[in-house]
Design an enzyme around this catalytic site. Sequence first.
Site, PDB file in Angstrom:
ATOM      1  N   ILE A  76      18.767 -27.685  25.088  1.00 49.46           N
ATOM      2  CA  ILE A  76      20.213 -27.986  25.054  1.00 49.46           C
ATOM      3  C   ILE A  76      20.604 -28.522  23.673  1.00 49.46           C
ATOM      4  CG2 ILE A  76      22.082 -29.239  26.205  1.00 49.46           C
ATOM      5  CD1 ILE A  76      20.183 -29.430  28.679  1.00 49.46           C
TER       6      ILE A  76
ATOM      7  N   SER B 227      21.879 -36.405  34.416  1.00 49.17           N
ATOM      8  CA  SER B 227      21.594 -35.258  35.273  1.00 49.17           C
ATOM      9  C   SER B 227      22.225 -35.435  36.646  1.00 49.17           C
ATOM     10  CB  SER B 227      20.075 -35.146  35.424  1.00 49.17           C
ATOM     11  OG  SER B 227      19.751 -34.266  36.451  1.00 49.17           O
TER      12      SER B 227
ATOM     13  N   TYR C 292      11.983 -39.019  37.750  1.00 52.53           N
ATOM     14  CA  TYR C 292      12.813 -38.440  36.678  1.00 52.53           C
ATOM     15  C   TYR C 292      14.279 -38.852  36.860  1.00 52.53           C
ATOM     16  CZ  TYR C 292      15.761 -35.067  34.287  1.00 52.53           C
ATOM     17  OH  TYR C 292      16.746 -34.512  33.526  1.00 52.53           O
TER      18      TYR C 292
ATOM     19  N   LYS D 144      16.872 -41.489  34.663  1.00 59.81           N
ATOM     20  CA  LYS D 144      18.218 -41.180  34.144  1.00 59.81           C
ATOM     21  C   LYS D 144      19.227 -42.220  34.631  1.00 59.81           C
ATOM     22  CE  LYS D 144      17.344 -37.588  31.739  1.00 59.81           C
ATOM     23  NZ  LYS D 144      17.535 -37.579  30.306  1.00 59.81           N
TER      24      LYS D 144
HETATM   25  N1  LIG Z   1      17.489 -28.519  31.210  1.00 62.07           N
HETATM   26  C1  LIG Z   1      17.867 -29.116  32.343  1.00 62.07           C
HETATM   27  O1  LIG Z   1      17.759 -28.519  33.427  1.00 62.07           O
HETATM   28  C2  LIG Z   1      18.451 -30.506  32.320  1.00 62.07           C
HETATM   29  C3  LIG Z   1      19.272 -30.913  33.389  1.00 62.07           C
HETATM   30  C4  LIG Z   1      19.784 -32.209  33.381  1.00 62.07           C
HETATM   31  C5  LIG Z   1      19.499 -33.067  32.321  1.00 62.07           C
HETATM   32  N2  LIG Z   1      18.704 -32.642  31.312  1.00 62.07           N
HETATM   33  C6  LIG Z   1      18.383 -33.582  30.220  1.00 62.07           C
HETATM   34  O2  LIG Z   1      18.868 -33.063  28.997  1.00 62.07           O
HETATM   35  C7  LIG Z   1      18.014 -33.431  27.917  1.00 62.07           C
HETATM   36  C8  LIG Z   1      17.637 -32.195  27.143  1.00 62.07           C
HETATM   37  O3  LIG Z   1      17.017 -31.282  28.036  1.00 62.07           O
HETATM   38  P1  LIG Z   1      16.436 -29.895  27.552  1.00 62.07           P
HETATM   39  O4  LIG Z   1      16.541 -28.961  28.708  1.00 62.07           O
HETATM   40  O5  LIG Z   1      17.018 -29.509  26.256  1.00 62.07           O
HETATM   41  O6  LIG Z   1      14.907 -30.285  27.415  1.00 62.07           O
HETATM   42  P2  LIG Z   1      13.885 -29.935  26.229  1.00 62.07           P
HETATM   43  O7  LIG Z   1      12.553 -30.397  26.678  1.00 62.07           O
HETATM   44  O8  LIG Z   1      14.024 -28.523  25.816  1.00 62.07           O
HETATM   45  O9  LIG Z   1      14.430 -30.855  25.038  1.00 62.07           O
HETATM   46  C9  LIG Z   1      14.098 -32.209  24.929  1.00 62.07           C
HETATM   47  C10 LIG Z   1      13.638 -32.434  23.507  1.00 62.07           C
HETATM   48  O10 LIG Z   1      13.319 -33.799  23.336  1.00 62.07           O
HETATM   49  C11 LIG Z   1      12.114 -33.920  22.634  1.00 62.07           C
HETATM   50  N3  LIG Z   1      11.553 -35.209  23.020  1.00 62.07           N
HETATM   51  C12 LIG Z   1      11.123 -35.615  24.228  1.00 62.07           C
HETATM   52  N4  LIG Z   1      10.719 -36.892  24.185  1.00 62.07           N
HETATM   53  C13 LIG Z   1      10.906 -37.315  22.919  1.00 62.07           C
HETATM   54  C14 LIG Z   1      10.695 -38.536  22.250  1.00 62.07           C
HETATM   55  N5  LIG Z   1      10.191 -39.594  22.883  1.00 62.07           N
HETATM   56  N6  LIG Z   1      11.019 -38.630  20.950  1.00 62.07           N
HETATM   57  C15 LIG Z   1      11.529 -37.562  20.277  1.00 62.07           C
HETATM   58  N7  LIG Z   1      11.748 -36.379  20.858  1.00 62.07           N
HETATM   59  C16 LIG Z   1      11.438 -36.248  22.166  1.00 62.07           C
HETATM   60  C17 LIG Z   1      11.291 -32.704  23.049  1.00 62.07           C
HETATM   61  O11 LIG Z   1      10.327 -32.346  22.090  1.00 62.07           O
HETATM   62  C18 LIG Z   1      12.373 -31.643  23.174  1.00 62.07           C
HETATM   63  O12 LIG Z   1      12.587 -30.970  21.957  1.00 62.07           O
HETATM   64  C19 LIG Z   1      16.829 -34.160  28.541  1.00 62.07           C
HETATM   65  O13 LIG Z   1      17.027 -35.538  28.419  1.00 62.07           O
HETATM   66  C20 LIG Z   1      16.886 -33.739  30.002  1.00 62.07           C
HETATM   67  O14 LIG Z   1      16.347 -34.721  30.854  1.00 62.07           O
HETATM   68  C21 LIG Z   1      18.191 -31.383  31.280  1.00 62.07           C
END
Ligand SMILES: NC(=O)c1ccc[n+]([C@@H]2O[C@H](COP(=O)([O-])OP(=O)(O)OC[C@H]3O[C@@H](n4cnc5c(N)ncnc54)[C@H](O)[C@@H]3O)[C@@H](O)[C@H]2O)c1
Length: 340
Positions: free
Chosen positions: A12, A124, A148, A152
């Site tokens: 995202i 989320s 998880y 959040k």
């Molecule tokens: N994709 C979904 O279905 C979804 C739904 C609801 C909420 N979210 C939330 O949205 C956010 C982004 O999700 P996404 O789908 O892009 O996930 P993603 O895993 O593709 O992106 C998360 C990024 O954060 C980085 N990361 C994780 N922990 C880290 C840390 N401690 N320090 C630095 N970088 C770190 C990872 O390397 C990754 O690039 C997340 O917080 C996720 O919980 C995602």
Amino acid sequence: MNILLTGGTGYIGSHTAVVLSQAGHEVVLLDNFCNSSPSVLERLEKILGKALPCIEADVRETDVVEKVLREYKIDAVIHFAGLKAVSESVANPVLYYANNVQGSISLLQAMQEVDVKTLVFSSSATVYGEPQYLPYDEDHPTKPMNPYGQSKLQVEEILRDLAASDSKWRITSLRYFNPVGAHESGLIGEEPNGIPNNLMPYVVKVASGELPHLNIFGDDYETLDGTGERDYIHVMDLAEGHMAALHFQNVNAGSNVVNLGTGKSSGVLEIVKAFENITGKVIPLQFAPRRAGDLPIYFAQTGLAKEQLHWVAKRNLIEMCESSWKFQELQGHVKGESEN
Ligand SMILES: NC(=O)c1ccc[n+]([C@@H]2O[C@H](COP(=O)([O-])OP(=O)(O)OC[C@H]3O[C@@H](n4cnc5c(N)ncnc54)[C@H](O)[C@@H]3O)[C@@H](O)[C@H]2O)c1
């Protein structure tokens, strides 16, 4: 604005980087690459025609984050960095609280130190838990069903307390529904490490021959096609929602929680059909019993996003499937094409 995206090379985050950069904002990325690849940076450069600065760091390195905030004169932060696999969070809750909650606290400490007090947080729809009514609106009680979701919700609560403690904070927690799809260029998309946890990347891998079949957990729910229904939202719509949240915050202080979804739900078989139509490929299915903890159906009440952020999701299921497939094809993963 100068905007820092933690987790900015993730799924995202990378799409939001495109939207913000193309709107004229200066975007800085910070990521530890635990679930993304540095190659995203080259692909972002192709889309944008310029390189985005990216700092390789863990968001828990408070000093590094503080330095980045100062150096790039950051005005606002979007906090994507987090772990997101529900089953992994059940197996290893400490990992999730350490990364998602401790990570957020570290970021807030750095922001407070430098007096940067504008934040959008990736929350989320998982925070709602079992629906007491649908669609979920932002006032629906919260009762996450796994660590998880709990992580959040805990961050949302910290943010609410923080905003109450200091009127300079401008905070929006965006409760995402189910992001799918990819940028229209096919250069960036969802690239989970290992076996995908989410439906769309899994379907894509079955269509491309990388995985043998799609497991459908439960076909006897009281839904239109008997499978679980979710509110799938195109990742580019979601990305635009972040820009809308930043605009809203420019004129509104305090803390806010907003759903980002389409308000409609689709079943697994509907997605599979759409995919088969687009790709001309057959997706082999295997039906399995319901999984504990899976909800039959949920979708968003989208009124608040429309009213406050002046944002609505515009892209449909076909665009979600088409862009996911284009991303897969461009990544060169499609097997068998050359042999045929
Ligand atoms: N994709 C979904 O279905 C979804 C739904 C609801 C909420 N979210 C939330 O949205 C956010 C982004 O999700 P996404 O789908 O892009 O996930 P993603 O895993 O593709 O992106 C998360 C990024 O954060 C980085 N990361 C994780 N922990 C880290 C840390 N401690 N320090 C630095 N970088 C770190 C990872 O390397 C990754 O690039 C997340 O917080 C996720 O919980 C995602």
